[in-house]
Design a protein around this motif. Structure first.
Motif, PDB file in Angstrom:
ATOM      1  N   VAL A  93       0.839  -1.206   0.000  1.00 16.01           N
ATOM      2  CA  VAL A  93       0.000   0.000   0.000  1.00 16.01           C
ATOM      3  C   VAL A  93       0.872   1.253   0.000  1.00 16.01           C
ATOM      4  O   VAL A  93       0.566   2.234  -0.686  1.00 16.01           O
ATOM      5  CB  VAL A  93      -0.961  -0.007   1.212  1.00 16.01           C
ATOM      6  N   TYR A  94       1.965   1.218   0.753  1.00 18.28           N
ATOM      7  CA  TYR A  94       2.863   2.380   0.799  1.00 18.28           C
ATOM      8  C   TYR A  94       3.487   2.628  -0.577  1.00 18.28           C
ATOM      9  O   TYR A  94       3.515   3.774  -1.046  1.00 18.28           O
ATOM     10  CB  TYR A  94       3.959   2.164   1.837  1.00 18.28           C
ATOM     11  N   ILE A  95       3.968   1.571  -1.211  1.00 12.41           N
ATOM     12  CA  ILE A  95       4.566   1.715  -2.549  1.00 12.41           C
ATOM     13  C   ILE A  95       3.533   2.271  -3.525  1.00 12.41           C
ATOM     14  O   ILE A  95       3.817   3.185  -4.301  1.00 12.41           O
ATOM     15  CB  ILE A  95       5.116   0.362  -3.046  1.00 12.41           C
ATOM     16  N   TRP A  96       2.323   1.704  -3.467  1.00 10.25           N
ATOM     17  CA  TRP A  96       1.246   2.167  -4.363  1.00 10.25           C
ATOM     18  C   TRP A  96       0.942   3.646  -4.113  1.00 10.25           C
ATOM     19  O   TRP A  96       0.756   4.418  -5.058  1.00 10.25           O
ATOM     20  CB  TRP A  96      -0.017   1.337  -4.144  1.00 10.25           C
ATOM     21  N   SER A  97       0.884   4.034  -2.848  1.00  7.06           N
ATOM     22  CA  SER A  97       0.528   5.415  -2.517  1.00  7.06           C
ATOM     23  C   SER A  97       1.568   6.400  -3.044  1.00  7.06           C
ATOM     24  O   SER A  97       1.212   7.477  -3.536  1.00  7.06           O
ATOM     25  CB  SER A  97       0.372   5.574  -0.995  1.00  7.06           C
ATOM     26  N   ILE A  98       2.838   6.036  -2.977  1.00  7.19           N
ATOM     27  CA  ILE A  98       3.896   6.939  -3.448  1.00  7.19           C
ATOM     28  C   ILE A  98       3.864   7.040  -4.971  1.00  7.19           C
ATOM     29  O   ILE A  98       3.911   8.140  -5.534  1.00  7.19           O
ATOM     30  CB  ILE A  98       5.286   6.460  -2.995  1.00  7.19           C
ATOM     31  N   THR A  99       3.778   5.906  -5.642  1.00  5.65           N
ATOM     32  CA  THR A  99       3.829   5.903  -7.105  1.00  5.65           C
ATOM     33  C   THR A  99       2.550   6.439  -7.743  1.00  5.65           C
ATOM     34  O   THR A  99       2.541   6.748  -8.931  1.00  5.65           O
ATOM     35  CB  THR A  99       4.121   4.485  -7.634  1.00  5.65           C
ATOM     36  N   ASN A 100       1.466   6.544  -6.957  1.00  3.14           N
ATOM     37  CA  ASN A 100       0.203   7.075  -7.478  1.00  3.14           C
ATOM     38  C   ASN A 100      -0.159   8.429  -6.861  1.00  3.14           C
ATOM     39  O   ASN A 100      -1.339   8.802  -6.791  1.00  3.14           O
ATOM     40  CB  ASN A 100      -0.925   6.075  -7.234  1.00  3.14           C
ATOM     41  N   LEU A 116     -13.423   8.091   2.608  1.00  5.31           N
ATOM     42  CA  LEU A 116     -12.650   7.601   3.749  1.00  5.31           C
ATOM     43  C   LEU A 116     -11.174   7.642   3.373  1.00  5.31           C
ATOM     44  O   LEU A 116     -10.817   7.235   2.256  1.00  5.31           O
ATOM     45  CB  LEU A 116     -13.072   6.163   4.076  1.00  5.31           C
ATOM     46  N   PRO A 117     -10.298   8.139   4.249  1.00  3.20           N
ATOM     47  CA  PRO A 117      -8.863   8.145   3.922  1.00  3.20           C
ATOM     48  C   PRO A 117      -8.291   6.720   3.993  1.00  3.20           C
ATOM     49  O   PRO A 117      -7.566   6.364   4.923  1.00  3.20           O
ATOM     50  CB  PRO A 117      -8.270   9.058   5.006  1.00  3.20           C
ATOM     51  N   ALA A 118      -8.644   5.916   2.973  1.00  8.98           N
ATOM     52  CA  ALA A 118      -8.342   4.484   3.001  1.00  8.98           C
ATOM     53  C   ALA A 118      -6.851   4.202   3.120  1.00  8.98           C
ATOM     54  O   ALA A 118      -6.424   3.366   3.927  1.00  8.98           O
ATOM     55  CB  ALA A 118      -8.905   3.817   1.746  1.00  8.98           C
ATOM     56  N   VAL A 119      -6.034   4.895   2.312  1.00  8.94           N
ATOM     57  CA  VAL A 119      -4.587   4.669   2.348  1.00  8.94           C
ATOM     58  C   VAL A 119      -4.042   4.950   3.734  1.00  8.94           C
ATOM     59  O   VAL A 119      -3.276   4.150   4.302  1.00  8.94           O
ATOM     60  CB  VAL A 119      -3.875   5.544   1.292  1.00  8.94           C
ATOM     61  N   SER A 120      -4.444   6.073   4.308  1.00  7.37           N
ATOM     62  CA  SER A 120      -3.959   6.456   5.634  1.00  7.37           C
ATOM     63  C   SER A 120      -4.347   5.420   6.681  1.00  7.37           C
ATOM     64  O   SER A 120      -3.521   5.014   7.514  1.00  7.37           O
ATOM     65  CB  SER A 120      -4.535   7.824   6.027  1.00  7.37           C
ATOM     66  N   LEU A 121      -5.609   4.988   6.657  1.00  3.33           N
ATOM     67  CA  LEU A 121      -6.093   4.047   7.661  1.00  3.33           C
ATOM     68  C   LEU A 121      -5.453   2.672   7.506  1.00  3.33           C
ATOM     69  O   LEU A 121      -5.107   2.019   8.498  1.00  3.33           O
ATOM     70  CB  LEU A 121      -7.621   3.940   7.582  1.00  3.33           C
ATOM     71  N   ILE A 122      -5.296   2.218   6.268  1.00  2.00           N
ATOM     72  CA  ILE A 122      -4.668   0.907   6.045  1.00  2.00           C
ATOM     73  C   ILE A 122      -3.231   0.911   6.557  1.00  2.00           C
ATOM     74  O   ILE A 122      -2.783  -0.034   7.230  1.00  2.00           O
ATOM     75  CB  ILE A 122      -4.707   0.514   4.554  1.00  2.00           C
ATOM     76  N   LEU A 123      -2.486   1.980   6.249  1.00  2.00           N
ATOM     77  CA  LEU A 123      -1.101   2.063   6.701  1.00  2.00           C
ATOM     78  C   LEU A 123      -1.017   2.118   8.226  1.00  2.00           C
ATOM     79  O   LEU A 123      -0.207   1.414   8.848  1.00  2.00           O
ATOM     80  CB  LEU A 123      -0.414   3.286   6.096  1.00  2.00           C
ATOM     81  N   ALA A 124      -1.859   2.938   8.843  1.00  2.00           N
ATOM     82  CA  ALA A 124      -1.815   3.093  10.299  1.00  2.00           C
ATOM     83  C   ALA A 124      -2.241   1.822  11.015  1.00  2.00           C
ATOM     84  O   ALA A 124      -1.583   1.363  11.954  1.00  2.00           O
ATOM     85  CB  ALA A 124      -2.710   4.261  10.726  1.00  2.00           C
ATOM     86  N   VAL A 125      -3.350   1.223  10.554  1.00  2.00           N
ATOM     87  CA  VAL A 125      -3.884   0.031  11.226  1.00  2.00           C
ATOM     88  C   VAL A 125      -2.989  -1.186  10.992  1.00  2.00           C
ATOM     89  O   VAL A 125      -2.718  -1.947  11.926  1.00  2.00           O
ATOM     90  CB  VAL A 125      -5.325  -0.255  10.747  1.00  2.00           C
ATOM     91  N   SER A 126      -2.496  -1.355   9.769  1.00  2.00           N
ATOM     92  CA  SER A 126      -1.645  -2.521   9.487  1.00  2.00           C
ATOM     93  C   SER A 126      -0.345  -2.446  10.285  1.00  2.00           C
ATOM     94  O   SER A 126       0.090  -3.448  10.873  1.00  2.00           O
ATOM     95  CB  SER A 126      -1.341  -2.631   7.984  1.00  2.00           C
TER      96      SER A 126
END
Length: 299
Positions: free
Chosen positions: A94-101, A155-165
């Motif tokens: 998810v982090y890689i995807w968020s940076i490249t997108n 919903l800030p999906a990227v933020s929540l996935i990174l924080a929760v995971s």
């Protein structure tokens, strides 16, 4: 104790090592932008493979291989590391995807939220009681997320996935006696079959970005191991020598650098509504950190 005492020098070195670790993490979007033309899954596969090789070398040099062998013999620990491998693999992807997108700002918000998520997970799973200030911090953080949902309509999906995971990763890793390097070495080893299998499939299909004639891309992908392992080694060597409150303050360096990169270098939007949302999160962290300082002084 004089300012030049061995203990002071050790603490100073630990502080700089920790700052270096979080600086690398904060500036890592610059690296991932260099491989933005490669699919996130292929970047993840290379990150796993090259990290495994580098960590294996480090574990051998530091004479930690006996610990690795001991962990391999413990079925419960190995099963737990399999779970954490899946979680950290999802976090990395998810982090890689968020940076490249072009979602660096969202990624930075996720790591600002992480300390608050840790408190929430501690309350739910470890039955830890929240202090009034922690409850206030949790309320402010929730308001920040709610503001995004209401104002931006998402919903800030990227933020929540990174924080929760990452929160769950830390929670589960706490329950096993696996040192950082041997633990991550085994986690990457568990992911190796999937990583190699995916790279082989891409090569067979003719879709692999790892082509020997493209020296630049190959070099950047190999560097994924260093980007992953170097800050971890810096942090794990320094963390035992520092107070948790010190680490707590330094950790905000990473998302702050990432936010600055996203807005100032890569031109991601940071409009009024996002500023309000971040304001709530920063206020929560201020309350959270203030309490940590007060507790440290009391002790």
């Amino acid at each position: 104790m004089t300012t030049n005492s061995p203990q002071t020098r050790t603490t100073t070195f630990a502080v700089f090592s920790t700052i270096a670790a979080f600086t690398i993490w904060g500036l890592s979007p610059v690296y991932f932008k260099q491989v933005a033309h490669v699919s996130p899954t292929e970047v993840l596969a290379h990150r796993v493979i090259w990290s495994f090789l580098l960590l294996a070398l480090v574990a051998y040099v530091q004479k930690e291989m006996p610990v690795v062998h001991q962990l391999l013999k413990d079925r419960k620990t190995l099963l737990t590391l399999t779970v954490t491998a899946v979680i950290i693999g999802l976090n990395w992807l998810v982090y890689i995807w968020s940076i490249t997108n072009n979602h660096i700002v969202d990624a930075s918000l996720g790591y600002y939220l992480n300390p608050i998520v840790n408190v929430l997970l501690g309350m739910i799973f470890l039955k830890e009681k929240l202090s009034p200030m922690q409850k206030l911090a949790l309320l402010l953080a929730s308001a920040g997320v709610a503001w995004q949902v209401i104002s931006l309509g998402r919903l800030p999906a990227v933020s929540l996935i990174l924080a929760v995971s990452f929160g769950f990763y830390g929670l589960i890793r706490k329950r096993i006696a696996a040192p950082a390097v041997p633990g991550l070495l085994l986690e990457t080893m568990i992911m190796i079959p999937l990583g190699l299998g995916w790279l082989l499939w891409l090569a067979v299909q003719g879709n692999s970005a790892f082509v020997l004639t493209d020296f630049s891309t190959c070099g950047w992908l190999v560097l994924a191991g260093v980007i992953t392992s170097a800050p971890l080694l810096l942090f794990t060597s320094a963390a035992p020598k520092l107070r948790l409150t010190t680490i707590g303050f330094i950790q905000y360096l990473a998302p702050t650098l990432a936010l600055m990169l996203g807005v100032l270098m890569y031109g991601e939007p940071f409009g009024h509504n996002l500023q309000i949302s971040f304001g709530f999160i920063w206020a929560a962290l201020l309350v959270f950190s203030s309490e940590a300082v007060l507790k440290a002084k009391a002790k």
